[in-house]
Design an enzyme around this catalytic site. Structure first.
Site, PDB file in Angstrom:
ATOM      1  N   ASP A 116       1.014  -0.869   0.427  1.00 62.75           N
ATOM      2  CA  ASP A 116      -0.248   0.034   0.110  1.00 62.75           C
ATOM      3  C   ASP A 116       0.690   1.198  -0.024  1.00 62.75           C
ATOM      4  OD1 ASP A 116      -2.076  -1.846   0.133  1.00 62.75           O
ATOM      5  OD2 ASP A 116      -2.862  -0.966   2.009  1.00 62.75           O
ATOM      6  N   HIS A 133       4.102  -2.118   3.359  1.00 63.71           N
ATOM      7  CA  HIS A 133       3.850  -0.709   2.488  1.00 63.71           C
ATOM      8  C   HIS A 133       5.048  -0.315   1.835  1.00 63.71           C
ATOM      9  CE1 HIS A 133       0.747  -0.675   5.735  1.00 63.71           C
ATOM     10  NE2 HIS A 133       0.299  -0.056   5.612  1.00 63.71           N
TER      11      HIS A 133
END
Length: 257
Positions: free
Chosen positions: A66, A219
Site C-alpha cells: 500500500d 507498505h
C-alpha cells in the site's frame, strides 16, 4: 431428383451444424482470452472471507503493498525480481503522478496495479459513498494517464471494516471496482526493521497449518524496503510462489460489521 434434393438438404444441415459449433467455440475462446480488465461488472467474482488452499501441496502467497509508489519502489522491484516474486500495488493518486516511471515498470514486469485513493484521510474518504467513489475514480484516472491501465482493484485505507458500509460496498461494485483486504497484517508501519518479518513469518506458518493462503499487507515505504529481504528469502526457500492477484480471483474481504 428426390435423391439429389435429399443430399442437398443433408449437406446444408451438416454445414449449419458445423457453423453453429464453430461460432460457439469462437465465443468460448474469446471469453477466455479477452482483456480481464474489460470484463462486465456482472462477471466480477463474489467476495470470500477465508482464502482456503485448494490442493494439499499448494504453496501460494500474495504480497500486497500500500501507499506507493515511493522513492524506494525501484529498489523494492529489484528485490522482488531477484526472488522471482510478483506482487500487487495499491497506489495513491499523488504518488502515481510523482513516480510514473516506477508505475510503468510495475506494469511492464507483470505486477498487479491497484488503487488506494487520494487523501488517505479516513474522515474525508469515508464521509459518504460518493466521496469513496470520487477518490478511487480520481486515482483510476491518474493510473490510466500514467500507465494506460484501467485498474479495477482497490484497497480502502485502513481496510474495509468498519468504514465500508454495505451501501458503500454496493456502490463500488456498481462502479466496477474489486475490493481487497488481507489476512496477515505485517504491521511494518509499527514493527520496523527486522521485527515485522518475524511477525509475518509466524502468521504465514499459522495459516499454512490452517490450509489458508496468505494475503499479506505491507507498505511501499523506506523502512519496509530496507528490511524485507529476509521475508522474501524465507518464502522463496520454502517454495512459496509469490503471485499477483488477478481479476478472476474471488477477492478476500473483511466481513461487514
Amino acid at each position: 431428383m428426390n435423391k439429389k434434393r435429399s443430399r442437398q438438404f443433408f449437406f446444408l444441415f451438416v454445414t449449419v451444424v458445423f457453423l453453429i459449433a464453430f461460432w460457439g467455440q469462437s465465443r468460448a475462446v474469446q471469453a477466455e482470452t479477452s482483456d480481464p480488465f474489460s470484463l462486465p461488472h456482472a462477471l466480477s467474482p463474489d467476495p470470500i472471507y477465508r482464502m482456503t488452499t485448494h490442493r494439499s501441496n499448494e504453496k501460494i502467497v500474495y504480497l500486497t503493498f500500500d501507499d506507493g509508489p515511493s522513492p524506494m519502489t525501484e529498489q523494492l522491484l529489484d528485490l522482488l525480481d531477484r526472488f522471482h516474486a510478483k506482487a500487487t500495488f495499491f497506489m495513491l493518486q499523488p504518488s502515481i503522478l510523482k513516480y510514473p516511471q516506477s508505475v510503468r515498470r510495475m506494469r511492464d514486469e507483470g505486477f498487479a496495479l491497484g488503487l488506494h485513493g487520494v487523501s488517505h484521510n479516513f474522515r474525508k474518504l469515508y464521509r459518504s459513498k460518493k466521496s469513496v467513489i470520487q477518490e478511487m475514480t480520481t486515482a483510476q484516472k491518474a493510473l490510466q494517464q500514467v500507465a494506460q491501465v484501467q485498474a479495477r482493484f482497490i484497497r480502502t485505507p485502513y481496510g474495509s471494516s468498519p468504514f465500508m458500509k454495505l451501501k458503500y460496498r454496493k456502490a463500488m461494485v456498481e462502479q466496477g471496482f474489486i475490493m481487497w483486504d488481507w489476512n496477515i497484517d505485517s504491521q511494518d508501519w509499527r514493527l520496523q526493521n527486522w521485527r515485522f518479518n518475524t511477525r509475518t513469518i509466524q502468521k504465514v506458518q499459522q495459516l499454512e497449518k490452517q490450509k489458508e493462503t496468505p494475503v499479506i499487507l505491507l507498505h511501499d515505504m523506506p523502512t519496509t524496503v530496507r528490511a524485507i529481504e529476509p521475508l522474501l528469502k524465507y518464502l522463496h526457500d520454502r517454495h512459496y510462489e509469490m503471485r499477483a492477484i488477478t481479476p478472476s480471483m474471488h477477492p478476500l474481504q473483511f466481513r461487514l460489521q
